[in-house]
Scaffold this motif. Sequence first.
Motif, PDB file in Angstrom:
ATOM      1  N   LEU A  97      40.736  33.603  30.455  1.00 49.85           N
ATOM      2  CA  LEU A  97      41.891  34.488  30.227  1.00 49.85           C
ATOM      3  C   LEU A  97      42.242  34.907  31.709  1.00 49.85           C
ATOM      4  CD1 LEU A  97      41.274  35.941  26.727  1.00 49.85           C
ATOM      5  CD2 LEU A  97      43.210  34.510  27.374  1.00 49.85           C
ATOM      6  N   ALA A  98      40.997  35.464  32.390  1.00 47.34           N
ATOM      7  CA  ALA A  98      41.207  36.272  33.666  1.00 47.34           C
ATOM      8  C   ALA A  98      41.803  35.248  34.668  1.00 47.34           C
ATOM      9  CB  ALA A  98      40.007  36.700  34.008  1.00 47.34           C
ATOM     10  N   VAL A  99      41.663  33.915  34.635  1.00 47.12           N
ATOM     11  CA  VAL A  99      42.306  33.174  35.752  1.00 47.12           C
ATOM     12  C   VAL A  99      43.499  32.886  35.315  1.00 47.12           C
ATOM     13  CG1 VAL A  99      42.136  30.468  36.457  1.00 47.12           C
ATOM     14  CG2 VAL A  99      40.009  31.815  36.048  1.00 47.12           C
ATOM     15  N   LYS A 100      43.928  32.570  33.893  1.00 47.26           N
ATOM     16  CA  LYS A 100      45.307  32.394  33.537  1.00 47.26           C
ATOM     17  C   LYS A 100      46.341  33.540  33.698  1.00 47.26           C
ATOM     18  CE  LYS A 100      48.062  31.416  29.436  1.00 47.26           C
ATOM     19  NZ  LYS A 100      48.652  30.650  30.315  1.00 47.26           N
ATOM     20  N   TYR A 101      45.890  34.820  33.531  1.00 50.94           N
ATOM     21  CA  TYR A 101      46.704  35.738  33.766  1.00 50.94           C
ATOM     22  C   TYR A 101      46.398  36.696  35.044  1.00 50.94           C
ATOM     23  CZ  TYR A 101      48.062  35.156  28.990  1.00 50.94           C
ATOM     24  OH  TYR A 101      48.408  34.705  27.655  1.00 50.94           O
ATOM     25  N   ARG A 102      45.927  36.269  36.101  1.00 48.89           N
ATOM     26  CA  ARG A 102      45.584  36.986  37.429  1.00 48.89           C
ATOM     27  C   ARG A 102      46.899  37.098  38.056  1.00 48.89           C
ATOM     28  NH1 ARG A 102      42.004  32.410  40.309  1.00 48.89           N
ATOM     29  NH2 ARG A 102      43.732  30.833  40.704  1.00 48.89           N
ATOM     30  N   GLU A 103      46.905  38.016  39.083  1.00 46.58           N
ATOM     31  CA  GLU A 103      48.087  38.307  39.854  1.00 46.58           C
ATOM     32  C   GLU A 103      47.803  38.199  41.368  1.00 46.58           C
ATOM     33  OE1 GLU A 103      49.324  42.129  38.995  1.00 46.58           O
ATOM     34  OE2 GLU A 103      50.204  41.772  36.931  1.00 46.58           O
ATOM     35  N   LYS A 104      48.757  37.812  42.128  1.00 47.90           N
ATOM     36  CA  LYS A 104      48.559  37.809  43.434  1.00 47.90           C
ATOM     37  C   LYS A 104      49.392  38.997  44.144  1.00 47.90           C
ATOM     38  CE  LYS A 104      48.552  34.848  47.838  1.00 47.90           C
ATOM     39  NZ  LYS A 104      48.585  33.668  48.464  1.00 47.90           N
ATOM     40  N   HIS A 105      48.737  39.801  44.762  1.00 48.36           N
ATOM     41  CA  HIS A 105      49.337  41.224  45.337  1.00 48.36           C
ATOM     42  C   HIS A 105      50.013  41.082  46.626  1.00 48.36           C
ATOM     43  CE1 HIS A 105      47.703  44.061  42.137  1.00 48.36           C
ATOM     44  NE2 HIS A 105      48.300  43.304  41.436  1.00 48.36           N
ATOM     45  N   PRO A 106      50.884  42.105  47.295  1.00 47.57           N
ATOM     46  CA  PRO A 106      51.223  41.812  48.584  1.00 47.57           C
ATOM     47  C   PRO A 106      50.340  41.895  49.593  1.00 47.57           C
ATOM     48  CG  PRO A 106      52.611  43.409  47.034  1.00 47.57           C
ATOM     49  CD  PRO A 106      51.485  42.931  46.323  1.00 47.57           C
ATOM     50  N   ASP A 107      49.056  42.233  49.213  1.00 49.08           N
ATOM     51  CA  ASP A 107      48.047  42.396  50.330  1.00 49.08           C
ATOM     52  C   ASP A 107      47.413  41.046  50.599  1.00 49.08           C
ATOM     53  OD1 ASP A 107      46.517  41.896  48.064  1.00 49.08           O
ATOM     54  OD2 ASP A 107      45.223  43.773  48.035  1.00 49.08           O
ATOM     55  N   GLY A 108      47.856  39.984  49.764  1.00 50.87           N
ATOM     56  CA  GLY A 108      47.527  38.613  49.736  1.00 50.87           C
ATOM     57  C   GLY A 108      46.284  38.283  49.014  1.00 50.87           C
ATOM     58  N   HIS A 109      45.683  39.094  48.151  1.00 50.91           N
ATOM     59  CA  HIS A 109      44.542  38.798  47.431  1.00 50.91           C
ATOM     60  C   HIS A 109      44.870  38.640  46.206  1.00 50.91           C
ATOM     61  CE1 HIS A 109      41.886  39.529  50.971  1.00 50.91           C
ATOM     62  NE2 HIS A 109      42.310  40.512  51.169  1.00 50.91           N
ATOM     63  N   ILE A 110      44.041  38.067  45.285  1.00 54.08           N
ATOM     64  CA  ILE A 110      43.980  37.955  44.076  1.00 54.08           C
ATOM     65  C   ILE A 110      43.641  39.142  43.108  1.00 54.08           C
ATOM     66  CG2 ILE A 110      43.065  36.633  41.838  1.00 54.08           C
ATOM     67  CD1 ILE A 110      45.472  35.151  43.252  1.00 54.08           C
ATOM     68  N   HIS A 111      44.058  39.470  42.306  1.00 53.94           N
ATOM     69  CA  HIS A 111      43.744  40.597  41.483  1.00 53.94           C
ATOM     70  C   HIS A 111      43.819  40.244  39.854  1.00 53.94           C
ATOM     71  CE1 HIS A 111      43.931  43.832  44.440  1.00 53.94           C
ATOM     72  NE2 HIS A 111      44.653  43.005  45.199  1.00 53.94           N
ATOM     73  N   GLY A 112      42.508  40.268  39.336  1.00 52.38           N
ATOM     74  CA  GLY A 112      42.555  39.842  37.952  1.00 52.38           C
ATOM     75  C   GLY A 112      41.455  40.660  37.218  1.00 52.38           C
ATOM     76  N   GLY A 113      41.197  40.141  35.811  1.00 56.72           N
ATOM     77  CA  GLY A 113      40.346  40.621  34.909  1.00 56.72           C
ATOM     78  C   GLY A 113      40.766  41.159  33.669  1.00 56.72           C
TER      79      GLY A 113
END
Length: 481
Positions: A131-147
């Motif tokens: 679920l964490a991989v499916k619903y993660r986001e990429k933020h303006p800082d260029g990094h992935i945010h998830g969990g």
Amino acid sequence: MEQFYTLVDNVSGFIWGGTWGATAVLPLAPMVVMLLGAGLYFMIRLKFLPIRRLLPAFGNLFRGRKDNTDPSAGGDITPWNALSTALSGQVGTGNLAGVATALSLGGPGAIFWMWVTAFFGMAAAFAESSLAVKYREKHPDGHIHGGPMYYIKNGLGKGWVWLAVFFALGTVFSAIVTGNMTQANSVATAIESELPVPTWVSGLVIAALTFIVIIGGIKSIGSVAGKVVPAMALGYIAVTVVMLVMNAEHIPLAFQEIFSYAFGLEQAAGGIAGYTVLSAIRFGVARGLFSNEAGQGSTAIAHAAAKTDDPVYQGEIAMLGAFIDTLVICTMTALVILTVDGQYASGDGVVEYAWQSTTLQGAQVTTAVFGHGLPDVTLFGTVISPGGIFIAVALALFAFTTIIGWSYYMEQAVTYLFGDGLAKPVRYVWVAMVFIGALQPIDFIWRFGDISNAAMAFPNLIAILLLSPVVVAMAKEKGRL
């Protein structure tokens, strides 16, 4: 302060044991029911996928060691480094001090319930990480945010944002206590017991090393974890195997004690079987969660950063964490404690076990056992204990890797709550907490850790159960069901 300590004990007792003080107020503990219930539910819904896909998952893990993913795939670190980062948080003092605490408070039967927690926890780990991989986001800082914060928000919708906030706050709470202060305290105490090094010195050194690693963010953390964690785990397993071979004749009795205490068989004649079993379940499940974190949602944050667009692929790698952490490493520690120390008798001829000691706590139990198990040697006229030194080093490495892994979880929770601008300030605060944690009393921190773990597990378990149709659908789409 004493009243506050009592309140913490009572709250912890209610969450994990269904008790308040000396009074049983619930037949079963709330967190025990939720953890084992959710794990059993996913194991059945997934048709025992963690068992069927265990060997293929190891194959995927080794193929994920190198950064050979599609450039278009999301993520910041390789699948190997994602699991290593997750394991850096899982393989910590819970594998040494935590196992000893479970034995001291719940008896040998607690180890059986740690196994049960890990077995069903593998299914929960698959669910939360996919679920964490499916619903993660990429933020303006260029990094992935998830969990869990993100699969609650993006999977359940705006009406459930309050639960995401609840989880994020619980993560901050748990990160400071179990991912930071407990780790620093255990290693500082262990080093002080073996070497003339004050706890404040150990705390200062660990804090400095932590700063060097985490200041570079998840890529730096993943790179260090990907190298240190596998070597650390294999080295520890090698030493415990040697000790178990040296004491192989005691292993059958150790397993007999684990199973008999787990179900109260030896205590039935004395009328205390029910209490013994409940204690084994309470402390086995609590320490099991503290160790492998399955169902807690923390490791899903690390796996969300993996360079893959296949949630099922990463979910299968994620479930290996609970297997390696509890079913392998914790079991090795427990067997060493139950086999090696049982050979030593007191002055009156009664066999003494370190886990039954009223003076030894946590890591001190494990240190004493390894000190007995590996004979002393004389070096330059000085008698040294290889076993004690080995555990001090192992604790230092286990605690250090846990601290750097949990720093990322803390950072992700804080940036979810307050924005990406706090990413770097959080790292500085984290380093300061390492030093503070090294100086705190261990018994209080351990009990506080149970509450903080529950603060994460409760909202996460609700979320993954509500999103279980998505988990099953993803597994079916990949031909796993």
